[in-house]
Enzyme design. Structure first.
Site: not given
Length: 466
Positions: A12, A30, A130, A132, A185, A188-189, A192, A264, A291, A444
């Protein structure tokens, strides 16, 4: 123009500085007033900033139409902040004001917020960002969706704030209605996640199969970063990571880092969305799984004692490096392809009319997955047959063989290559004329009378298997 920004975390704060450097008067707020004061002390002289210590002061600082960027934690915090802005008395949000959620919100939440605020005449923009910390300050890739009218108002500022696409354009474009910006986005992640895991697998295999030092491995990645398939931000930083030495121990820092990766949630969201839209993204899903498995460190340490494998270094290092490069290149291309396939499916479902060529273009600079390869996807989606041929020719029989040899080597050596293996299986499945799902359909129908289609007749059929 005036731009308000709520949430002075690193991203931010850097976006606020970016906007001010590009001509906006930026009103910052803030909840922790100390953070606002610290921001002004450090950066107040960089541009035209107004510091507000209460929401009321923040809103009263606007002299006309309000455009407010939210950089708060995704989820309830966004809803709470919007509610507070709406209920702030006479200075609160009114018709034609603009709210921009620039965090990693789930696209379903963005769809809901867009509709709720539209009923009050307020424009809502769900904008993926995006790049960082550095990108937020110097030029990110921006993916705004939602109110087209609001985007047109913000367009000049956003273009000045965003990264260059390397071809006289800026890495920002209106994505589409509703939650499309945050969906793009999210994907995109997901891409990534996939590419990072693929790079990690290539590093791991080379490290285990050779006597190369980290500095020598860095040289390998530096060379790969000059290639037409692998030149990218993630390969670039991999070289830098491998060269970094720990000041306290004098050892390579990467070797001292615990092998348990955090996340995240955006990778998991991408996998969930792919299941919802019926799209296979196995490379990305394997990266999410990797992960999760990495977090079970104690269990892995115990299991590693039960059946160790004897591994001998590879004899021909140049040959191994060349094969790993090919396997990584083709797997990365598949990670992008899976992401674009998911975007196309969601676009059709929601009538977003996503422009794949534009999305590839705005990913060419600023963002984490920026790469040379994206220019070929950009041209291919724009209808350039030479770009499609370029990508297709990379999957030559010789390249496929190298890819298969690396995946087989991992299996023989007991070196996990989940994302690379998933990419190869994905490729093989889509190039197979007849898959074994005929047997699954028979099964099936056997136990559940789910019926099946036939190759030689039209219609749905059921057999008395017993």
């Amino acid at each position: 123009m005036q731009l308000g920004l709520i949430g002075l975390g690193t991203m931010g704060a850097n976006l606020a500085r970016n906007a001010a450097r590009n001509g906006a008067q930026v009103i910052v707020f803030n909840r922790t007033t100390e953070k606002t004061d610290a921001f002004m002390a450090a950066h107040g002289g960089e541009g035209d900033f107004i510091a507000a210590h209460t929401i009321d002061d923040f809103l009263k600082a606007f002299t006309g139409q309000k455009a407010i960027v939210l950089m708060v934690k995704a989820g309830e915090a966004v809803d709470e902040m919007i509610k507070e802005l709406l209920e702030a008395g006479g200075s609160g949000l009114v018709a034609n004001d603009i709210v921009i959620d620039a965090g990693n919100s789930h696209y379903h939440d963005t769809e809901r917020r867009t509709k709720e605020l539209a009923e009050k005449g307020i424009h809502f923009v769900g904008m993926g960002v995006s790049g960082g910390e550095e990108g937020a300050l110097l030029g990110p890739s921006m993916m705004p969706g939602g109110s087209k009218e609001a985007f047109e108002i913000l367009k000049t500022l956003l273009e000045s704030m965003s990264a260059s696409d390397g071809a006289n354009g800026k890495c920002v474009a209106y994505i589409g209605e509703g939650g499309s910006g945050h969906f793009v986005k999210m994907v995109h992640n997901g891409i990534e996640y996939g590419i990072m895991q693929l790079i990690a697998e290539a590093y791991d295999l080379l490290k285990r199969e050779s006597s190369l030092t980290n500095d020598q491995l860095a040289n390998v990645f530096a060379a790969w970063n000059q290639s037409d398939m692998l030149q990218s931000f993630l390969i670039e930083i991999t070289e830098k990571v491998l060269r970094k030495m720990d000041a306290d121990t004098g050892k390579s820092l990467v070797d001292l880092i615990k092998d348990a990766a955090g996340q995240k949630g955006t990778g998991k969201w991408t996998t969930n969305a792919a299941l919802d839209y019926g799209v296979a993204i196995p490379t990305i899903t394997a990266a999410v799984d990797a992960r999760i498995i990495s977090s079970a460190k104690a269990f892995r340490v115990e299991q590693s004692k039960s059946s160790p494998l004897s591994v001998q270094p590879h004899e021909d290092m140049a040959d191994l490096i060349a094969q790993v490069r090919t396997a990584l290149s083709l797997s990365v291309a598949n990670a992008y392809a899976q992401g674009f396939q998911l975007l196309e499916a969601a676009s059709k479902e929601h009538n977003w009319n996503l422009d794949m060529s534009e999305i590839a273009r705005i990913w060419r600079g600023g963002c984490i997955i920026r790469s040379t390869l994206l220019q070929h996807y950009q041209k291919m989606f724009a209808g350039d047959p030479t770009a499609a041929t370029f990508i297709r020719n990379k999957f030559s029989p010789d390249a496929q063989l190298q890819w298969r040899l690396i995946v087989a080597l991992g299996a023989l050596r007991g070196i996990p290559l989940p994302a690379m293996s998933a990419s190869l299986s994905y490729f093989d499945a889509y190039r197979t004329e007849r898959l074994p799902q005929n047997l699954i359909q028979a099964q099936r129908d056997f136990f559940g009378a789910h019926t099946f289609e036939r190759m030689d007749k039209e219609g749905a059929f059921h057999s008395d298997w017993k």
